[in-house]
Write an enzyme that holds these catalytic residues in place. Structure first.
Site, PDB file in Angstrom:
ATOM      1  N   THR A   1     -75.205   4.295  35.333  1.00  0.00           N
ATOM      2  CA  THR A   1     -74.338   5.470  35.312  1.00  0.00           C
ATOM      3  C   THR A   1     -74.272   5.994  36.739  1.00  0.00           C
ATOM      4  O   THR A   1     -75.270   6.444  37.297  1.00  0.00           O
ATOM      5  CB  THR A   1     -74.876   6.552  34.367  1.00  0.00           C
ATOM      6  OG1 THR A   1     -74.946   6.012  33.048  1.00  0.00           O
ATOM      7  CG2 THR A   1     -73.968   7.779  34.367  1.00  0.00           C
TER       8      THR A   1
ATOM      9  N   LYS B   1     -68.358   7.474  30.675  1.00  0.00           N
ATOM     10  CA  LYS B   1     -69.789   7.776  30.531  1.00  0.00           C
ATOM     11  C   LYS B   1     -70.059   9.249  30.799  1.00  0.00           C
ATOM     12  O   LYS B   1     -70.954   9.844  30.183  1.00  0.00           O
ATOM     13  CB  LYS B   1     -70.616   6.896  31.472  1.00  0.00           C
ATOM     14  CG  LYS B   1     -72.132   7.078  31.325  1.00  0.00           C
ATOM     15  CD  LYS B   1     -72.640   6.729  29.935  1.00  0.00           C
ATOM     16  CE  LYS B   1     -74.131   7.047  29.751  1.00  0.00           C
ATOM     17  NZ  LYS B   1     -75.016   6.139  30.464  1.00  0.00           N
TER      18      LYS B   1
ATOM     19  N   LYS C   1     -79.465  13.507  36.954  1.00  0.00           N
ATOM     20  CA  LYS C   1     -78.538  12.831  37.865  1.00  0.00           C
ATOM     21  C   LYS C   1     -77.153  12.729  37.251  1.00  0.00           C
ATOM     22  O   LYS C   1     -76.143  13.022  37.898  1.00  0.00           O
ATOM     23  CB  LYS C   1     -79.103  11.450  38.202  1.00  0.00           C
ATOM     24  CG  LYS C   1     -78.199  10.567  39.054  1.00  0.00           C
ATOM     25  CD  LYS C   1     -77.423   9.539  38.228  1.00  0.00           C
ATOM     26  CE  LYS C   1     -78.333   8.527  37.541  1.00  0.00           C
ATOM     27  NZ  LYS C   1     -77.561   7.504  36.789  1.00  0.00           N
TER      28      LYS C   1
END
Length: 291
Positions: free
Chosen positions: A101, A176, A244
């Site tokens: 990701t 995502k 993150k």
């Protein structure tokens, strides 16, 4: 068509999810080369028949399909675009698949630089956690050229069951972000529901039986709430990686002029947990905020 006879797969990143994904490719009969910054993390795969390589540069010379699932966008940039990276050292007609990701803009850069060398690049982040990786039930969200997506189906089908082409380069990463935004707010609700059940004197396991298959049902409720109840906070997905991802999603939302208050609250709560030393716990450890 990519088959076990004409394909050598390189796999970079043998962490919580990567080790199971690479293992499933081995089970399917593909030759697999592995590289990780910490070789010890790959020992189990080496025992199963994978071959170790010493760098992404070496892998680029040996494999014709290379998959990466590493930690952060700066890791992705180094692995793909650094001096010893996959693109500068890659061969024409190699397929490179980033399942980390990462940022949509970086996915576009990798695609454009790869195309100059005749390398086929897709961004294909995944969802499903450690369970989905082990059981080859991952959701795979793919951005890039549709013909490359189609060519990679034999690989994707070994790793997941919900494999969707989303559009041009970067589209997999944007998808995502949608996934992580939905999870972020949902996890708050899951934790609050379990804590509420406990404070009300209910058996949280029987509460789950009632609510997980109804309108409140979600992957997190079915898979992570039982871990909360048992006090199991081992990572299927690290808090530090969730932070993150949320940071990327918040930056992307801001760039599009979109407010994301649920995402912002989740980012704040996870940040507080990380500051208390929980960054390497699983995302279900958000439950500890109430405890």
């Amino acid at each position: 068509m990519l088959t076990t006879e004409n394909t050598i797969i390189g796999f970079i990143g043998t962490g919580v999810m990567g080790k199971s994904m690479a293992g499933n490719l081995l089970k399917a009969g593909f030759p697999v080369l592995v590289y990780s910054r910490t070789k010890e993390k790959a020992l189990n795969l080496l025992e199963k028949g994978a071959e170790w390589v010493d760098s992404p540069k070496e892998m680029a010379t040996k494999a014709n399909v290379i998959i990466t699932i590493v930690g952060y966008p700066f890791d992705v940039e180094e692995v793909y675009l650094g001096e010893n990276g996959l693109v500068p050292n890659g061969k024409e007609n190699t397929y490179i698949i980033d399942m980390t990701t990462s940022t949509p803009s970086l996915a576009v850069r990798i695609y454009e630089e790869a195309k100059k060398k005749g390398i086929h690049a897709v961004d294909a982040p995944v969802s499903g956690g450690d369970v989905g990786a082990k059981e080859a039930r991952l959701s795979i969200m793919v951005g890039g050229d549709v013909e490359v997506f189609q060519a990679l189906q034999p690989i994707f089908q070994v790793l997941g069951t919900n494999i969707i082409y989303q559009g041009k380069a970067g589209s997999g990463q944007h998808t995502k972000m949608c996934n992580q935004i939905a999870i972020a707010s949902n996890m708050i609700g899951v934790c609050e529901a379990i804590v509420y059940a406990e404070k009300a004197g209910l058996n949280p396991e029987t509460v789950l039986q009632s609510i997980s298959s109804g309108a409140a049902g979600s992957w997190s409720l079915s898979n992570l709430a039982p871990r909360m109840i048992k006090g199991d906070f081992e990572p299927g997905f690290y808090i530090k990686h969730m932070i993150k991802d949320m940071n990327i999603a918040l930056e992307e939302a801001e760039s599009m002029g979109m407010e994301a208050p649920g995402l912002a609250l989740s980012r704040k709560l996870y940040g507080e947990l990380a500051s208390q030393g929980e960054e390497n716990s699983g995302t279900q450890a958000l439950y500890k905020h109430w405890k």
